[in-house]
Write a protein that holds these residues in place. Structure first.
Motif, PDB file in Angstrom:
ATOM      1  N   GLU A 163       0.839  -1.202   0.000  1.00  0.00           N
ATOM      2  CA  GLU A 163       0.000   0.000   0.000  1.00  0.00           C
ATOM      3  C   GLU A 163       0.878   1.257   0.000  1.00  0.00           C
ATOM      4  N   LYS A 164       1.950   1.240   0.790  1.00  0.00           N
ATOM      5  CA  LYS A 164       2.781   2.443   0.884  1.00  0.00           C
ATOM      6  C   LYS A 164       3.769   2.567  -0.267  1.00  0.00           C
ATOM      7  N   PHE A 165       4.405   1.451  -0.631  1.00  0.00           N
ATOM      8  CA  PHE A 165       5.517   1.554  -1.586  1.00  0.00           C
ATOM      9  C   PHE A 165       5.149   1.150  -3.004  1.00  0.00           C
ATOM     10  N   GLY A 166       4.052   0.449  -3.176  1.00  0.00           N
ATOM     11  CA  GLY A 166       3.550   0.102  -4.501  1.00  0.00           C
ATOM     12  C   GLY A 166       4.618  -0.444  -5.425  1.00  0.00           C
ATOM     13  N   GLY A 167       4.522  -0.087  -6.685  1.00  0.00           N
ATOM     14  CA  GLY A 167       5.514  -0.541  -7.659  1.00  0.00           C
ATOM     15  C   GLY A 167       5.107  -1.861  -8.258  1.00  0.00           C
ATOM     16  N   ASP A 168       5.208  -1.957  -9.590  1.00  0.00           N
ATOM     17  CA  ASP A 168       4.808  -3.202 -10.259  1.00  0.00           C
ATOM     18  C   ASP A 168       5.957  -4.189 -10.363  1.00  0.00           C
ATOM     19  N   SER A 169       7.183  -3.683 -10.188  1.00  0.00           N
ATOM     20  CA  SER A 169       8.327  -4.596 -10.187  1.00  0.00           C
ATOM     21  C   SER A 169       9.102  -4.372  -8.896  1.00  0.00           C
ATOM     22  N   LEU A 170       9.947  -5.349  -8.559  1.00  0.00           N
ATOM     23  CA  LEU A 170      10.718  -5.208  -7.320  1.00  0.00           C
ATOM     24  C   LEU A 170      11.631  -3.985  -7.407  1.00  0.00           C
ATOM     25  N   SER A 171      12.203  -3.726  -8.586  1.00  0.00           N
ATOM     26  CA  SER A 171      13.130  -2.579  -8.673  1.00  0.00           C
ATOM     27  C   SER A 171      12.375  -1.261  -8.507  1.00  0.00           C
ATOM     28  N   GLU A 172      11.160  -1.203  -9.041  1.00  0.00           N
ATOM     29  CA  GLU A 172      10.368   0.016  -8.868  1.00  0.00           C
ATOM     30  C   GLU A 172      10.034   0.206  -7.378  1.00  0.00           C
ATOM     31  N   GLN A 173       9.676  -0.902  -6.738  1.00  0.00           N
ATOM     32  CA  GLN A 173       9.356  -0.818  -5.311  1.00  0.00           C
ATOM     33  C   GLN A 173      10.597  -0.401  -4.510  1.00  0.00           C
ATOM     34  N   ARG A 174      11.745  -0.952  -4.900  1.00  0.00           N
ATOM     35  CA  ARG A 174      12.975  -0.615  -4.178  1.00  0.00           C
ATOM     36  C   ARG A 174      13.278   0.880  -4.297  1.00  0.00           C
ATOM     37  N   ARG A 175      13.080   1.420  -5.484  1.00  0.00           N
ATOM     38  CA  ARG A 175      13.297   2.876  -5.663  1.00  0.00           C
ATOM     39  C   ARG A 175      12.390   3.667  -4.730  1.00  0.00           C
ATOM     40  N   ASN A 176      11.148   3.222  -4.654  1.00  0.00           N
ATOM     41  CA  ASN A 176      10.186   3.928  -3.789  1.00  0.00           C
ATOM     42  C   ASN A 176      10.597   3.848  -2.319  1.00  0.00           C
ATOM     43  N   VAL A 177      11.019   2.647  -1.906  1.00  0.00           N
ATOM     44  CA  VAL A 177      11.412   2.461  -0.504  1.00  0.00           C
ATOM     45  C   VAL A 177      12.631   3.325  -0.200  1.00  0.00           C
ATOM     46  N   GLU A 178      13.644   3.213  -1.068  1.00  0.00           N
ATOM     47  CA  GLU A 178      14.893   3.940  -0.794  1.00  0.00           C
ATOM     48  C   GLU A 178      14.663   5.443  -0.827  1.00  0.00           C
ATOM     49  N   GLY A 179      13.849   5.891  -1.782  1.00  0.00           N
ATOM     50  CA  GLY A 179      13.538   7.322  -1.878  1.00  0.00           C
ATOM     51  C   GLY A 179      12.853   7.805  -0.606  1.00  0.00           C
ATOM     52  N   TYR A 180      11.903   7.018  -0.135  1.00  0.00           N
ATOM     53  CA  TYR A 180      11.158   7.403   1.079  1.00  0.00           C
ATOM     54  C   TYR A 180      12.090   7.450   2.288  1.00  0.00           C
ATOM     55  N   LEU A 181      12.913   6.398   2.441  1.00  0.00           N
ATOM     56  CA  LEU A 181      13.782   6.345   3.623  1.00  0.00           C
ATOM     57  C   LEU A 181      14.784   7.502   3.607  1.00  0.00           C
ATOM     58  N   ALA A 182      15.319   7.801   2.425  1.00  0.00           N
ATOM     59  CA  ALA A 182      16.286   8.900   2.316  1.00  0.00           C
ATOM     60  C   ALA A 182      15.608  10.219   2.675  1.00  0.00           C
ATOM     61  N   THR A 183      14.381  10.372   2.252  1.00  0.00           N
ATOM     62  CA  THR A 183      13.649  11.609   2.528  1.00  0.00           C
ATOM     63  C   THR A 183      13.421  11.775   4.029  1.00  0.00           C
ATOM     64  N   LEU A 184      13.061  10.671   4.673  1.00  0.00           N
ATOM     65  CA  LEU A 184      12.856  10.702   6.131  1.00  0.00           C
ATOM     66  C   LEU A 184      14.070  11.261   6.825  1.00  0.00           C
ATOM     67  N   ARG A 185      15.197  10.719   6.445  1.00  0.00           N
ATOM     68  CA  ARG A 185      16.477  11.067   7.033  1.00  0.00           C
ATOM     69  C   ARG A 185      16.810  12.526   6.764  1.00  0.00           C
ATOM     70  N   ARG A 186      16.728  12.892   5.472  1.00  0.00           N
ATOM     71  CA  ARG A 186      17.127  14.256   5.096  1.00  0.00           C
ATOM     72  C   ARG A 186      16.247  15.282   5.785  1.00  0.00           C
TER      73      ARG A 186
END
Ligand SMILES: Cc1cc2nc3c(=O)[nH]c(=O)nc-3n(C[C@H](O)[C@H](O)[C@H](O)COP(=O)(O)O)c2cc1C
Length: 400
Positions: free
Chosen positions: A368-391
Motif C-alpha cells: 500500500e505504501k511503496f507500490g511498484g509493479d516490479s521489485l526494482s520500482e518498489q525498491r526505488r520507492n522504498v529507498e527514496g522514502y527512507l532517504a527523505t525521512l532522514r534528510r
C-alpha cells in the motif's frame, strides 16, 4: 492491492491459494517456503495427522525461472491423507452410505457452522473450519516474508507460556541475545529457555495423560520495519488493527496484545510512553524510542521500532476425554461428544502461523505504501522514502 484467497478441505485432495499483488521479479525460493511449512508441522504435542503430511508447495502460476512475473501466483499443497478419504470426500455422489457426523464438539465451529449453513452432517463444517487451512496461509506468509526480507525486515516467534507454565508475567525475554532465535528453533516448544522447554513438555504430557489439552501464549516480532506503514485516517488503515485482525484470525486465538498490551492499562502514562530521540549524522540511527512499550506502532502507524505482539491461544477443543454436548440433528443432549484424531498442544505451531499472519499484514501495508509493479520500482520507492525521512529530519535539526 495485495490479496490472497485460500481454498480446499482438510481431507480433500489439496489446499490451493492464489496470491495477487506481488511485484514482478521477486525471486521465489520454493525450498524456503517448504521449510516454513515444515516448521508449522512441528512442536511438541502435535497429533497423528502431522505424521502423515509432508507439506510442500507446487507452484502452478505466476513464477518463471525462479521469479514472479507480476500475475497471480498459485500454490498447491497436497493432502496426503486424502487417499484415506476419497469416498467420504468424493466430489461426485457415491453409492455407499457415509455415516454423517452429528455430535458437535464444544469449542469447534461444529455447531455454529451447522446452524449457519443449515448442514446436518457436521463433516461439511469440520472440513473447511479445520486449521489445516493454516498451511496455505503459512505458504503465503513465507512468500511475503521473502518480499519483506528484500528490505531487511525479519519476523520471528517464540512461545512465552503453555498451560500456565512460562516466563514470569512481566519478564521480557532478551531476544537481542545473538543465539536467541537459534535456541528457539532448536527447542521442541519453540522456547529459548531450555529449562522452561522441559517444564512445558511435562505440562503437555500431564494434560495428555488426563485426556486434556493445553493452550498458551506466543510472541511474534518483526524487526527492520520502517516508520510509516499503516495510517490513522481511517479505522481500517491502522496498522495495529490490521495486525490484531491478522493474528486473531488464527484458529484458537482468543486475545492479541500489541507491545505492553493489557499490562499498560494499570500503569501511569509517564511509565508507558516511549521517549523519542533523534540521532542525526551519517552514523546516527535517525528517529528512535528509548523503550518499546508501544510495540512498534503509534497512532496506527509503524514507528520504526520492532513490531511486537502476543497472542493468547486457547487449549484446543478436541479432547481425548470429550465434554458433554448435543446432537446437531436430534437436539438430544449427550454425555460425551466424539473424539477425532487431534493435537494436544498447538502453541508452537500457532506461533509459526502467527509469523505468517504478521508477514501478510505487513506486506499488505508495505505494498500500500511503496507500490511498484516490479521489485526494482518498489525498491526505488522504498529507498527514496527512507532517504527523505532522514534528510528531512536532519535538515529540521539545522533549522532549529
Ligand atoms: C496449527 C493449529 C493446529 C490445530 N490443531 C487442532 C487439532 O488438532 N485439534 C483441535 O481440536 N483443534 C486444533 N486447532 C484449533 C482449532 O482449529 C480451533 O480451535 C477451532 O477451529 C475453533 O476455532 P476458534 O478456536 O478460533 O473458535 C489447531 C489450531 C492451529 C492454529
Amino acid at each position: 492491492m495485495f490479496r490472497f484467497l485460500t481454498a480446499g478441505e482438510s481431507h480433500g485432495p489439496c489446499l490451493t491459494v492464489i496470491i495477487e499483488g506481488l511485484p514482478a521479479h521477486l525471486p521465489l525460493d520454493v525450498e524456503a517456503v517448504n521449510a516454513q511449512l515444515r516448521r508449522r508441522q512441528g512442536g511438541y504435542g502435535r497429533g497423528g495427522r502431522m505424521k502423515i503430511e509432508r507439506d510442500q508447495i507446487e507452484v502452478l502460476s505466476g513464477v518463471r525461472f525462479g521469479q514472479t512475473m507480476g500475475g497471480p501466483v498459485t500454490l498447491r499443497i497436497e493432502n496426503r491423507d486424502w487417499v484415506n478419504w476419497r469416498e467420504r470426500m468424493s466430489v461426485a455422489p457415491v453409492e455407499a452410505e457415509i455415516e454423517p457426523v452429528t455430535r458437535v464438539r464444544p469449542g469447534h465451529a461444529d455447531l455454529t457452522g451447522a446452524l449457519k449453513y443449515g448442514l446436518d452432517d457436521v463433516r461439511e463444517v469440520i472440513e473447511r473450519a479445520s486449521s489445516r487451512e493454516t498451511a496455505a496461509r503459512v505458504a503465503v506468509g513465507a512468500v511475503c516474508a521473502q518480499l519483506l526480507a528484500q528490505f531487511g525486515v525479519a519476523i520471528h516467534s517464540h512461545v512465552i507460556a503453555v498451560g500456565g507454565v512460562g516466563y514470569p508475567p512481566d519478564a521480557e525475554p532478551d531476544v537481542a541475545q545473538p543465539d536467541f532465535w537459534a535456541r528457539v528453533e532448536a527447542s521442541e516448544m519453540r522456547c529459548a529457555d531450555a529449562d522452561l522447554t522441559q517444564r512445558m513438555i511435562a505440562r503437555i504430557l500431564e494434560g495428555k495423560r488426563a485426556g486434556d489439552t493445553c493452550g498458551g501464549v506466543f510472541e511474534v516480532i518483526a524487526t527492520g520495519v520502517p516508520a510509516g506503514l499503516g495510517g490513522y485516517s481511517q479505522w481500517d488503515r491502522r496498522l495495529s488493527a490490521r495486525i490484531a485482525q491478522a493474528l486473531m484470525s488464527i484458529p484458537s486465538a482468543k486475545g492479541v496484545e500489541i507491545g505492553g498490551g493489557f499490562g499498560l492499562a494499570a500503569l501511569p502514562g509517564s511509565q508507558v510512553h516511549d521517549v523519542v530521540r533523534y540521532e542525526g549524522g551519517p552514523d546516527g540511527r535517525g528517529w528512535r524510542h528509548l523503550t518499546n512499550h508501544a510495540g512498534g506502532v503509534e497512532g496506527g502507524i509503524s514507528n520504526g521500532e520492532p513490531i511486537v505482539a502476543r497472542v493468547a491461544v486457547k487449549p484446543i477443543p478436541t479432547l481425548a476425554h470429550p465434554l458433554p454436548s448435543a446432537d446437531a440433528r436430534t437436539g438430544e443432549n449427550i454425555e460425551q461428544t466424539r473424539y477425532e484424531r487431534s493435537d494436544v498442544c498447538v502453541v508452537p505451531a500457532a506461533g509459526v502461523v502467527g509469523e505468517a499472519m504478521l508477514a501478510i499484514a505487513l506486506t499488505d501495508a508495505w505494498i500500500e505504501k511503496f507500490g511498484g509493479d516490479s521489485l526494482s520500482e518498489q525498491r526505488r520507492n522504498v529507498e527514496g522514502y527512507l532517504a527523505t525521512l532522514r534528510r528531512e529530519a536532519d535538515s529540521a535539526r539545522v533549522v532549529e
